[in-house]
Enzyme design. Structure first.
Site, short mmCIF file in Angstrom:
data_model
loop_
_atom_site.label_atom_id
_atom_site.label_comp_id
_atom_site.label_asym_id
_atom_site.label_seq_id
_atom_site.Cartn_x
_atom_site.Cartn_y
_atom_site.Cartn_z
N SER A 180 0.84 -1.19 0.00
CA SER A 180 0.00 0.00 0.00
C SER A 180 0.88 1.23 0.00
CB SER A 180 -0.90 0.01 1.23
OG SER A 180 -0.15 0.42 2.36
N LYS A 181 0.26 2.35 -0.23
CA LYS A 181 1.01 3.60 -0.33
C LYS A 181 1.74 3.93 0.96
CE LYS A 181 -1.86 5.74 -3.89
NZ LYS A 181 -3.21 5.15 -3.84
N ARG A 182 1.28 3.34 2.05
CA ARG A 182 1.92 3.63 3.33
C ARG A 182 3.39 3.23 3.37
NH1 ARG A 182 0.20 2.58 8.31
NH2 ARG A 182 0.68 0.39 7.96
N THR A 183 3.72 2.16 2.66
CA THR A 183 5.09 1.67 2.75
C THR A 183 5.90 1.87 1.46
OG1 THR A 183 4.20 -0.52 2.29
CG2 THR A 183 4.71 -0.02 4.57
#
Length: 490
Positions: free
Chosen positions: A253-256
């Site tokens: 996901s964009k978080r990582t």
RNA sequence: GGUCCCAUCGUCUAGCCCGGCCUAGGACACCAGGUUUUCAUCCUGGCGACAGGGGUUCAAAUCCCCUUGGGAUCACCA
């Protein structure tokens, strides 16, 4: 007909192409090419709220960039057109009516409120949320009457008794108990069909033989297999690819990190490196050869060899691979790839590129050893564009220079030695040899001169050969920088 | 929580299907040396894994079971 392989990639144009989607496309494509089958593209644009033409175009461009081509698709057409799902909606409606007529599906009049309450209760009792099948018992005649009277309803699939197995080429065959499969919604109350329904309709119509997709779809598969059977069609064979994971070991996901193929394109990753890296996430050529081409993938790809476990997206390995590919590029090609980043950084204007091409090629030939992606270029050469009297000195470069007590005097003597030779146009190689002789005459070691000189010319502790830098700067600016350094390094 | 999937070095993986060749191979990363005017490249070496427990077998990373751990999914989204 024949049993020719027909596989598809069916992206939804509701966002940029996910890097995992790109890998799914790649594996489908490789499978088709390996088996001399057909690879087709279908746009799943049945969510009008979120689908856009821009995303669709970007997705096609992304696939082309990777070097994938399709035999049938929205832009090239084909015998099973249209390849936009939204344009096939009439077929879906007809299929749904037929299912209803045959009693394979039923109308459900339950309200959102009732459904929500049921879900809440199931959750409280730690059960899987599923429809309780209440509307199954409504006689068909009554259901038709209520529908005709304008009552709102959805169409649900009537899941039969028994169990459902599917052929999965990566996981081995998987079996589900039908009682665990929900009577899922095929058609919404607004008359639009849902994903699980249309995907099967279209795959049947397009004679898809193998479905390779992400593991997140595995749990949907029994619903689809049951539907194939209810429609009297033979289910395809499946292959559920391992998920691409972030460093948190969860679905990427964009978080990582960056999740869109385009992100990597924009960051200047060589596209062959992207392809190669994508292959390595879940598949290996033979366990020893890391670098290989699309051709080699096609030659050796086997869906049965795809790993079952999720793969953490290894950005370090990706960067390494990018560097390997970048360094292999012919210098002219590399210039073309890197120049846009220099322009974007404001170092160059597009119109001066032709006249500076040889100079840029010379820079790149030396700097590529230190680069991984094209976008590294501007930072590598920025020092050349600084004002000679304001060149920033990195702390470690300055420290290296100041280790040498005689630096100012030596730099001065060297400047005096260098100036006439530069004026005479002496080539770099000769200058370098001359410098070595000059230093040994004075019994000085190379670093005594070169560390201060390097700082003077570039302000950095590492970098290309000093005489290359002098050549790039030209006599006037190189000497000016030495002049300034004598003051600044005092 | 239900269902389903998964489990080899920190990471990507080879080996597993068809047990012995595995004192488990390669790569990235990391560490140490070498090369270099420096950085980088390159070369050499090092560190480092079969999740645990039971079976089956002469023999198990490889087959079976359990446990543990992780993930996916549970929408009138695709």
């Amino acid at each position: 007909m024949t049993d020719t392989v027909r596989v598809r990639f069916a992206p939804s144009p509701t966002g940029r192409l996910h890097i995992g989607g790109a890998r799914t496309a790649l594996f489908n494509w490789a499978y088709a090419r390996r088996h001399r089958g057909t690879f087709l593209l279908r746009i799943e644009d049945t969510d009008p709220e979120r689908s856009t033409k821009e995303y669709e175009r970007a997705i096609l461009e992304g696939l082309r960039w990777l070097g994938l081509d399709w035999d049938e698709g929205p832009d090239v057409g084909g015998p099973y057109a249209p390849y936009h799902q939204a344009q096939r909606i009439e077929r879906h409606r007809v299929a749904a009516q037929a299912m209803l007529a045959r009693g394979e599906a039923y109308r459900c009049f339950c309200s959102h409120e009732r459904l929500d309450a049921m879900r809440a209760e199931q959750e409280a009792e730690h059960q899987a949320s599923a429809y309780d099948k209440r509307c199954r018992s409504i006689p068909q005649a009554e259901a038709e009457r209520r529908a005709a009277a304008g009552e709102s309803f959805v169409v649900r699939f009537k899941v039969p008794e028994g169990k459902t197995s599917l052929v999965d080429h990566v996981r081995g065959d998987v079996t589900f108990e039908n009682k665990e499969v929900d009577d899922w919604i095929m058609v919404r109350s607004d008359g639009n069909p849902t994903y699980n329904f249309v995907v099967v309709c279209d795959d049947v119509d397009m004679k898809i033989t193998h479905v390779f997709r992400g593991e997140e779809h595995l749990i949907n598969t029994p619903k689809q297999v049951l539907l194939y059977k209810a429609m009297g069609a033979k289910p395809p064979e499946f292959g559920h690819l391992p998920l691409m994971l972030g460093t948190d070991r969860k679905k990427l996901s964009k978080r990582t990190g960056d999740t869109a193929l385009q992100d990597y394109q924009e960051k200047g990753y060589p596209k062959d490196a992207v392809v190669n890296f994508l292959c390595l996430q879940g598949w290996a050529l033979n366990g020893t050869q890391e670098i290989f081409s699309l051709d080699e993938l096609v030659k050796h790809f086997d869906i049965n060899d795809v790993s079952k476990a999720g793969a953490v997206f290894d950005i370090d390995k990706f960067r390494w691979l990018a560097g390997e590919y970048l360094r292999k590029e012919p210098i002219d090609v590399l210039v073309d790839h890197c120049v846009p980043f220099a322009i974007q950084a404001g170092l160059l204007r597009a119109d001066e590129v032709p006249s500076k091409r040889a100079w840029l090629a010379s820079l790149l030939a030396a700097e590529k050893e230190r680069m991984h992606v094209y976008s590294n270029f501007p930072a590598r050469i920025a020092y050349l564009f600084a004002k000679d009297d304001e060149l920033p000195y990195d702390a470690d470069a300055e420290a290296n220079a100041k280790k040498h007590a005689g630096r100012v005097a030596l730099l001065g003597d060297f400047q005096a030695w260098l100036a006439p030779k530069l004026a005479a146009g002496e080539p770099s190689a000769a200058l370098k040899d001359g410098m070595k002789a000059w230093l040994s005459e004075r019994k000085a070691k190379m670093p005594e001169l070169l560390q201060p000189l390097r700082c003077a010319l570039s302000g950095r502790a590492g970098g290309p050969d000093c005489f290359d830098m002098i050549a790039w700067l030209g006599p006037e600016r190189a000497l000016a920088r030495i002049e300034h350094a004598r003051r600044r390094l005092a």
